[in-house]
Structure formats: C-alpha cells, structure tokens
Design an enzyme around this catalytic site. Structure first.
Site, PDB file in Angstrom:
ATOM      1  N   HIS A 127       0.836  -1.414   0.094  1.00  0.00           N
ATOM      2  CA  HIS A 127       0.032   0.076  -0.012  1.00  0.00           C
ATOM      3  C   HIS A 127       0.748   1.347   0.019  1.00  0.00           C
ATOM      4  O   HIS A 127       0.413   2.209  -0.175  1.00  0.00           O
ATOM      5  CB  HIS A 127      -0.976   0.071   1.035  1.00  0.00           C
ATOM      6  CG  HIS A 127      -1.903  -1.151   1.130  1.00  0.00           C
ATOM      7  ND1 HIS A 127      -2.702  -1.312   0.323  1.00  0.00           N
ATOM      8  CD2 HIS A 127      -2.329  -1.940   2.117  1.00  0.00           C
ATOM      9  CE1 HIS A 127      -3.631  -2.169   0.340  1.00  0.00           C
ATOM     10  NE2 HIS A 127      -3.333  -2.547   1.478  1.00  0.00           N
ATOM     11  N   ASP A 163      -3.183 -10.726  -2.359  1.00  0.00           N
ATOM     12  CA  ASP A 163      -3.606 -10.106  -1.008  1.00  0.00           C
ATOM     13  C   ASP A 163      -5.107  -9.749  -1.347  1.00  0.00           C
ATOM     14  O   ASP A 163      -5.320  -9.357  -2.479  1.00  0.00           O
ATOM     15  CB  ASP A 163      -2.609  -8.980  -0.573  1.00  0.00           C
ATOM     16  CG  ASP A 163      -3.122  -8.562   0.763  1.00  0.00           C
ATOM     17  OD1 ASP A 163      -2.403  -8.800   1.773  1.00  0.00           O
ATOM     18  OD2 ASP A 163      -4.182  -7.864   1.029  1.00  0.00           O
ATOM     19  N   HIS A 165      -6.572  -6.976  -0.485  1.00  0.00           N
ATOM     20  CA  HIS A 165      -6.587  -5.860  -0.702  1.00  0.00           C
ATOM     21  C   HIS A 165      -5.724  -5.542  -1.877  1.00  0.00           C
ATOM     22  O   HIS A 165      -4.633  -5.860  -1.985  1.00  0.00           O
ATOM     23  CB  HIS A 165      -6.087  -4.917   0.468  1.00  0.00           C
ATOM     24  CG  HIS A 165      -6.850  -5.217   1.899  1.00  0.00           C
ATOM     25  ND1 HIS A 165      -6.231  -6.283   2.527  1.00  0.00           N
ATOM     26  CD2 HIS A 165      -7.999  -4.893   2.338  1.00  0.00           C
ATOM     27  CE1 HIS A 165      -6.976  -6.268   3.673  1.00  0.00           C
ATOM     28  NE2 HIS A 165      -7.951  -5.396   3.568  1.00  0.00           N
ATOM     29  N   ASP A 247      -4.782 -12.861   3.540  1.00  0.00           N
ATOM     30  CA  ASP A 247      -6.069 -12.217   4.102  1.00  0.00           C
ATOM     31  C   ASP A 247      -7.455 -12.468   3.490  1.00  0.00           C
ATOM     32  O   ASP A 247      -8.563 -12.083   3.690  1.00  0.00           O
ATOM     33  CB  ASP A 247      -5.894 -10.916   4.486  1.00  0.00           C
ATOM     34  CG  ASP A 247      -5.203 -10.033   3.472  1.00  0.00           C
ATOM     35  OD1 ASP A 247      -4.904 -10.679   2.343  1.00  0.00           O
ATOM     36  OD2 ASP A 247      -4.951  -8.893   3.519  1.00  0.00           O
TER      37      ASP A 247
END
Length: 305
Positions: A127, A163, A165, A247
C-alpha cells in the site's frame, strides 16, 4: 533445500498486540513451518544486514527522499502514526529497511538458483506509495524488489498480488515502467478503494481483477486460468514476484472473501507453470492459524513440484 529469508529483528516493529499487523503473525508462520512434515527441507537464511548493504539507493528510486526522512525522524523521536492504521515505533525505520533487504535477497536468491524462495518479513509494503505509507505499509517492498531485479540485468519482471486488498502502492510505482507487469486480484469494495478493472497502466502492463465479497475458489480458479496466467505468461518474465497476502481466507477478520489455506497450493502451482524463478514475499494475513497453514500450502506446492 527451499530458502526462507527471515530474521527475529522483524518482530521489533512493535505495533502492539491489538494491532492486526503485529509480530505474532511471523511467530505463527515460523511455528507452522517448523512443524511441517518437510521442515528439514527448509534453509533458513538471514537477510543482508543494513550495515553491510544499504537499500537506500534503490529505495530512493521509488520513494520521495522527504518521505524516507520523515519515517526516520519519526522513529528517532520515539514513534507515532503515519495514518490511523500505520504505526511507527522506535525500531521501525531500521526494521523496514531490513525488510527491503530481505526482499532484495529474495530476488538475488531466485535469480541465482532459478528456483522459488519465500521472504517472511514485515512491515508489509504493497500500500505504500512514493511519498506516503498507509495500510500498515511503510516501504513498497515488491516494487523495490522489481527494480532490484532490473538492476541485476533482467529485462522483464512480473508482480502478482493475491492479497485481498489492492496493491495500490505497487501499481502506482510500477505502472509507468514497460519492463514490469502488475496483476492484482482483490476484494471490491474494500480498502483502499482502488484497483478498478479499467486501470491498465501506461503500457497495458496492469491487470486488476476485482472480486466480490463472499467469493470462493470456484470464483478464483477461472480467473487464474483465463486471465492471470495468460497475462503473466505472455510477457515471458525473467522473474515473478508475488505479494503473498493471505487475508482472503474465510477466517480472516479483515476481508469478506472465503478462500481456504489449501487454495494457495493451487495458486502456487499455477504460478510455477509461468516460471520457477519466483520470490514470494509476505503481505497481509491476520488470522494466525490460517496464515500459517497458507504459507505451508504455498511452500509445500513448491517442494512437491
């Protein structure tokens, strides 16, 4: 032997026991790997110390120097918050630099051996954009690793981010480089709200695959077969870097996707069909049991192939 790059120093990025991205994640992974039936086939390697090789020259290709200095000064002053989710403690700057070195070591290991390796490091990175950390991430590990690979003389590098996200930071950094392809599968809607399928990069080098909450392996498998693997394979990468977040598991508290740990064995098998020169680097994953089992499934697939 399968190389695992790890250091106890990664536990010293102290976010507190109640923060999702805490040192217990690595402790859980290490315990799971040490109890795996093939544990004696793992080669645990320490990352190159920052004193022996500063990653700053590569980091400065990616990150704004003022941002790097901001993180260093905040750590030196005792720590604080970059944003509401992203914590700096007194050791965070040096630990995050060591994490960058670990990812670079992963690149060098995979290039030298032609075989996969796994980097178990934190803080995560996908991120972090050029001038700002966010979403638990300080420095853009996967993007830096890709540029390290190009600096080693490779011509084509792919990054796959599985991931849950979207890897907004990684995409923002690499989407202008025609030598790098980036693919992300991610839950949508979900933090950070980026990763629309219309985003294709300046050189058609970005593939975003938003996935609806509640999706399972039955939704992921056709995406891998029909979109992900063709996108990666047609580029004929010299190296594949995987932002290996776990996740998207059903038990994870930060997502609404319903994968199971054994599904990552299938993902890994798909990727090994693209190239065996793979660097797996840890990103998210916040349920300890499924996180450990997912990493075991990933490495197990590499050992069995």
């Amino acid at each position: 032997m399968f190389p695992v790059i790890y250091s106890d120093e990664f536990l010293l990025h102290d976010t507190g026991d109640f923060h999702p991205e805490n040192a217990g994640r690595l402790t859980a992974i290490r315990a799971a790997l040490k109890s795996a039936p093939w544990a004696n086939q793992l080669e645990w390697k320490s990352p190159t110390p920052v004193e022996a090789r500063s990653p700053l020259p590569l980091m400065q290709l990616i990150h704004d120097r003022r941002y790097l200095e901001q993180v260093r000064l905040l750590a030196n002053r005792g720590g604080g918050y970059i944003d509401g989710d992203t914590i700096i403690c007194p050791r965070s700057f040096e630990v995050a630099m060591l994490a960058v070195n670990a990812w670079i070591d992963g690149v060098e290991t995979a290039i030298a051996s032609g075989e996969p390796c796994f980097v178990i490091a934190r803080p995560p990175g996908h991120h972090a954009v050029a001038d700002e950390g966010m979403g638990f991430c300080l420095f853009s590990n996967a993007a830096i690793a890709a540029y390290a690979a190009l600096a080693q003389g490779l011509e084509r590098v792919c990054i796959l981010d599985w991931d849950v996200h979207h890897g907004n930071g990684t995409q923002a950094i690499v989407e202008t480089n025609p030598k790098i392809r980036f693919c992300s599968l991610h839950e949508s809607p979900q933090y950070p709200g980026t990763g629309h399928s219309s985003e294709t990069g300046l050189h058609q080098n970005v593939l975003n695959l938003p996935i609806a909450p509640g999706s399972t392996i039955e939704d992921y498998q056709p995406l891998f077969e029909q979109k992900v693997i063709p996108f990666l394979s047609e580029f004929q990468p010299d190296l594949l870097i995987i932002s290996a977040g776990y996740d998207a598991n059903h038990a994870d508290p930060l997502s609404g996707i319903s994968l199971k740990p054994e599904n990552y064995q299938l993902f890994t098998q798909y990727c090994l069909g693209v190239t065996r020169r793979i660097v797996f680097g840890l990103e998210g994953g916040y349920d300890y049991p499924t996180l450990g089992r997912s990493v075991v499934a990933t490495i197990g697939a590499c050992l069995q192939s």
